[in-house]
Motif scaffolding. Structure first.
Motif, PDB file in Angstrom:
ATOM      1  N   MET A   1     -10.008 -15.053   7.204  1.00  9.93           N
ATOM      2  CA  MET A   1      -9.793 -13.805   6.508  1.00  9.93           C
ATOM      3  C   MET A   1     -11.099 -13.003   6.504  1.00  9.93           C
ATOM      4  SD  MET A   1      -8.618 -13.123   2.602  1.00  9.93           S
ATOM      5  CE  MET A   1     -10.140 -12.664   1.830  1.00  9.93           C
ATOM      6  N   ASP A   2     -10.977 -11.752   6.832  1.00 12.49           N
ATOM      7  CA  ASP A   2     -12.110 -10.838   6.863  1.00 12.49           C
ATOM      8  C   ASP A   2     -12.292 -10.215   5.481  1.00 12.49           C
ATOM      9  OD1 ASP A   2     -14.043  -9.034   7.622  1.00 12.49           O
ATOM     10  OD2 ASP A   2     -12.640  -7.685   8.614  1.00 12.49           O
ATOM     11  N   MET A   3     -13.451 -10.427   4.861  1.00  5.92           N
ATOM     12  CA  MET A   3     -13.670  -9.899   3.511  1.00  5.92           C
ATOM     13  C   MET A   3     -14.457  -8.593   3.552  1.00  5.92           C
ATOM     14  SD  MET A   3     -13.970 -13.070   0.859  1.00  5.92           S
ATOM     15  CE  MET A   3     -15.715 -13.228   0.994  1.00  5.92           C
ATOM     16  N   LYS A   4     -14.055  -7.698   4.427  1.00  4.41           N
ATOM     17  CA  LYS A   4     -14.672  -6.375   4.484  1.00  4.41           C
ATOM     18  C   LYS A   4     -13.794  -5.395   3.741  1.00  4.41           C
ATOM     19  CE  LYS A   4     -16.898  -7.087   8.929  1.00  4.41           C
ATOM     20  NZ  LYS A   4     -16.915  -6.706  10.342  1.00  4.41           N
ATOM     21  N   ASN A   5     -14.415  -4.454   3.068  1.00  4.27           N
ATOM     22  CA  ASN A   5     -13.654  -3.410   2.389  1.00  4.27           C
ATOM     23  C   ASN A   5     -12.833  -2.658   3.422  1.00  4.27           C
ATOM     24  OD1 ASN A   5     -15.017  -4.216   0.101  1.00  4.27           O
ATOM     25  ND2 ASN A   5     -16.359  -2.451   0.032  1.00  4.27           N
ATOM     26  N   LYS A   6     -11.600  -2.318   3.052  1.00  3.25           N
ATOM     27  CA  LYS A   6     -10.720  -1.593   3.968  1.00  3.25           C
ATOM     28  C   LYS A   6      -9.712  -0.796   3.170  1.00  3.25           C
ATOM     29  CE  LYS A   6      -9.487  -5.711   5.333  1.00  3.25           C
ATOM     30  NZ  LYS A   6      -9.095  -6.817   6.111  1.00  3.25           N
ATOM     31  N   THR A   7      -8.945   0.014   3.854  1.00  2.00           N
ATOM     32  CA  THR A   7      -7.888   0.797   3.234  1.00  2.00           C
ATOM     33  C   THR A   7      -6.556   0.375   3.824  1.00  2.00           C
ATOM     34  OG1 THR A   7      -9.383   2.676   2.918  1.00  2.00           O
ATOM     35  CG2 THR A   7      -7.040   3.147   2.827  1.00  2.00           C
ATOM     36  N   ILE A   8      -5.557   0.211   2.948  1.00  2.00           N
ATOM     37  CA  ILE A   8      -4.202  -0.114   3.405  1.00  2.00           C
ATOM     38  C   ILE A   8      -3.259   0.987   2.916  1.00  2.00           C
ATOM     39  CG2 ILE A   8      -4.593  -2.600   3.520  1.00  2.00           C
ATOM     40  CD1 ILE A   8      -3.140  -2.866   0.818  1.00  2.00           C
ATOM     41  N   ASN A   9      -2.137   1.090   3.564  1.00  2.00           N
ATOM     42  CA  ASN A   9      -1.144   2.108   3.220  1.00  2.00           C
ATOM     43  C   ASN A   9       0.108   1.392   2.720  1.00  2.00           C
ATOM     44  OD1 ASN A   9       0.995   4.018   3.328  1.00  2.00           O
ATOM     45  ND2 ASN A   9      -0.165   5.234   4.779  1.00  2.00           N
ATOM     46  N   ILE A  10       0.477   1.664   1.471  1.00  2.00           N
ATOM     47  CA  ILE A  10       1.685   1.077   0.878  1.00  2.00           C
ATOM     48  C   ILE A  10       2.638   2.212   0.568  1.00  2.00           C
ATOM     49  CG2 ILE A  10       2.639  -0.280  -1.026  1.00  2.00           C
ATOM     50  CD1 ILE A  10      -0.097  -1.637  -1.269  1.00  2.00           C
ATOM     51  N   PHE A  11       3.648   2.366   1.392  1.00  2.00           N
ATOM     52  CA  PHE A  11       4.667   3.403   1.191  1.00  2.00           C
ATOM     53  C   PHE A  11       4.063   4.794   1.030  1.00  2.00           C
ATOM     54  CE2 PHE A  11       6.389  -0.425  -1.097  1.00  2.00           C
ATOM     55  CZ  PHE A  11       7.229  -0.840  -0.090  1.00  2.00           C
ATOM     56  N   GLY A  12       3.039   5.084   1.815  1.00  2.00           N
ATOM     57  CA  GLY A  12       2.416   6.396   1.747  1.00  2.00           C
ATOM     58  C   GLY A  12       1.277   6.510   0.749  1.00  2.00           C
ATOM     59  N   SER A  13       1.049   5.474  -0.036  1.00  2.00           N
ATOM     60  CA  SER A  13      -0.085   5.460  -0.975  1.00  2.00           C
ATOM     61  C   SER A  13      -1.207   4.630  -0.365  1.00  2.00           C
ATOM     62  CB  SER A  13       0.314   4.848  -2.314  1.00  2.00           C
ATOM     63  OG  SER A  13       1.252   5.661  -2.976  1.00  2.00           O
ATOM     64  N   LYS A  14      -2.357   5.242  -0.191  1.00  2.00           N
ATOM     65  CA  LYS A  14      -3.492   4.530   0.392  1.00  2.00           C
ATOM     66  C   LYS A  14      -4.306   3.867  -0.715  1.00  2.00           C
ATOM     67  CE  LYS A  14      -3.765   7.277   4.523  1.00  2.00           C
ATOM     68  NZ  LYS A  14      -4.577   8.148   5.362  1.00  2.00           N
ATOM     69  N   TYR A  68       0.636  -7.541  -3.959  1.00  2.00           N
ATOM     70  CA  TYR A  68       2.008  -7.559  -4.488  1.00  2.00           C
ATOM     71  C   TYR A  68       2.132  -6.680  -5.727  1.00  2.00           C
ATOM     72  CZ  TYR A  68       3.978 -10.889  -1.233  1.00  2.00           C
ATOM     73  OH  TYR A  68       4.447 -11.488  -0.095  1.00  2.00           O
ATOM     74  N   HIS A  69       1.129  -6.687  -6.595  1.00  2.00           N
ATOM     75  CA  HIS A  69       1.159  -5.762  -7.737  1.00  2.00           C
ATOM     76  C   HIS A  69       1.249  -4.320  -7.242  1.00  2.00           C
ATOM     77  CE1 HIS A  69       0.705  -8.134 -11.362  1.00  2.00           C
ATOM     78  NE2 HIS A  69      -0.356  -8.768 -10.883  1.00  2.00           N
ATOM     79  N   ALA A  70       0.413  -3.962  -6.271  1.00  2.00           N
ATOM     80  CA  ALA A  70       0.409  -2.593  -5.750  1.00  2.00           C
ATOM     81  C   ALA A  70       1.750  -2.237  -5.111  1.00  2.00           C
ATOM     82  CB  ALA A  70      -0.728  -2.420  -4.744  1.00  2.00           C
ATOM     83  N   ILE A  71       2.331  -3.158  -4.374  1.00  2.00           N
ATOM     84  CA  ILE A  71       3.644  -2.922  -3.755  1.00  2.00           C
ATOM     85  C   ILE A  71       4.696  -2.669  -4.832  1.00  2.00           C
ATOM     86  CG2 ILE A  71       5.550  -4.065  -2.528  1.00  2.00           C
ATOM     87  CD1 ILE A  71       3.361  -5.446  -0.802  1.00  2.00           C
ATOM     88  N   LEU A  72       4.731  -3.528  -5.829  1.00  2.00           N
ATOM     89  CA  LEU A  72       5.736  -3.397  -6.889  1.00  2.00           C
ATOM     90  C   LEU A  72       5.533  -2.130  -7.711  1.00  2.00           C
ATOM     91  CD1 LEU A  72       5.830  -7.153  -7.899  1.00  2.00           C
ATOM     92  CD2 LEU A  72       7.679  -5.882  -6.798  1.00  2.00           C
ATOM     93  N   ILE A  73       4.300  -1.820  -8.035  1.00  2.00           N
ATOM     94  CA  ILE A  73       4.020  -0.608  -8.812  1.00  2.00           C
ATOM     95  C   ILE A  73       4.374   0.638  -8.014  1.00  2.00           C
ATOM     96  CG2 ILE A  73       2.144   0.789  -9.782  1.00  2.00           C
ATOM     97  CD1 ILE A  73       0.829  -1.957 -10.575  1.00  2.00           C
ATOM     98  N   THR A  74       3.994   0.662  -6.749  1.00  2.00           N
ATOM     99  CA  THR A  74       4.289   1.823  -5.907  1.00  2.00           C
ATOM    100  C   THR A  74       5.787   2.020  -5.763  1.00  2.00           C
ATOM    101  OG1 THR A  74       2.206   1.518  -4.725  1.00  2.00           O
ATOM    102  CG2 THR A  74       3.857   2.887  -3.653  1.00  2.00           C
ATOM    103  N   GLY A  75       6.538   0.929  -5.734  1.00  2.00           N
ATOM    104  CA  GLY A  75       7.998   1.005  -5.641  1.00  2.00           C
ATOM    105  C   GLY A  75       8.675   1.200  -6.991  1.00  2.00           C
ATOM    106  N   GLN A  76       7.881   1.390  -8.039  1.00  2.00           N
ATOM    107  CA  GLN A  76       8.381   1.600  -9.405  1.00  2.00           C
ATOM    108  C   GLN A  76       9.058   0.357 -10.001  1.00  2.00           C
ATOM    109  OE1 GLN A  76       7.647   4.540 -11.203  1.00  2.00           O
ATOM    110  NE2 GLN A  76       6.306   4.646  -9.438  1.00  2.00           N
ATOM    111  N   TYR A  77       8.709  -0.828  -9.502  1.00  2.00           N
ATOM    112  CA  TYR A  77       9.225  -2.085 -10.050  1.00  2.00           C
ATOM    113  C   TYR A  77       8.242  -2.604 -11.098  1.00  2.00           C
ATOM    114  CZ  TYR A  77      12.721  -2.103  -6.394  1.00  2.00           C
ATOM    115  OH  TYR A  77      13.777  -1.788  -5.585  1.00  2.00           O
ATOM    116  N   MET A  78       8.066  -1.814 -12.148  1.00  2.00           N
ATOM    117  CA  MET A  78       7.066  -2.122 -13.173  1.00  2.00           C
ATOM    118  C   MET A  78       7.336  -3.454 -13.869  1.00  2.00           C
ATOM    119  SD  MET A  78       5.411   0.463 -12.529  1.00  2.00           S
ATOM    120  CE  MET A  78       5.367   2.215 -12.264  1.00  2.00           C
ATOM    121  N   GLN A  79       8.604  -3.729 -14.184  1.00  2.00           N
ATOM    122  CA  GLN A  79       8.944  -4.989 -14.861  1.00  2.00           C
ATOM    123  C   GLN A  79       8.569  -6.183 -13.989  1.00  2.00           C
ATOM    124  OE1 GLN A  79       9.532  -5.201 -17.835  1.00  2.00           O
ATOM    125  NE2 GLN A  79      11.120  -3.865 -18.616  1.00  2.00           N
TER     126      GLN A  79
END
Length: 103
Positions: A1-14, A68-79
């Motif tokens: 695993m590469d531990m370099k800072n990076k940007t990912i795109n989750i459903f249009g949210s970077k 996974y938190h970011a995916i769920l939050i971005t998809g509005q699956y707060m619970q």
């Protein structure tokens, strides 16, 4: 695993993934990682509260956990995002599948 800072795109949210020495929660307690939704950042601790390095496996699992938190939050699956056992289980299952070369 590469531990370099990076940007990912989750459903249009970077989200920026940042590996930093120590991450703290709102009360000032050391934690493995967190998602900062207002700044679109995923922060991962590389040092434990006692300044010892976090094991590489735990860094990787923490990354998956926070993604996974970011995916769920971005998809509005707060619970679901508030369900820590579910999020941790998904992270550990993902880690296991990657290590088995399934993913």
């Amino acid at each position: 695993m590469d531990m370099k800072n990076k940007t990912i795109n989750i459903f249009g949210s970077k989200y920026k993934i940042k590996y930093i020495d120590k991450v703290y929660d709102e009360e000032g307690n050391w934690i493995y990682g967190k998602v900062d939704t207002s700044n679109k950042e995923i922060l991962i601790s590389t040092l434990l509260h006692d300044d010892k390095p976090v094991q590489r496996e735990e860094v990787e699992i923490s990354l998956y956990h926070e993604i996974y938190h970011a995916i769920l939050i971005t998809g509005q699956y707060m619970q679901c995002s508030n369900n820590e056992p579910l999020v941790e289980w998904l992270a550990r299952c993902t880690y296991s599948l990657i290590k088995q070369n399934v993913l």
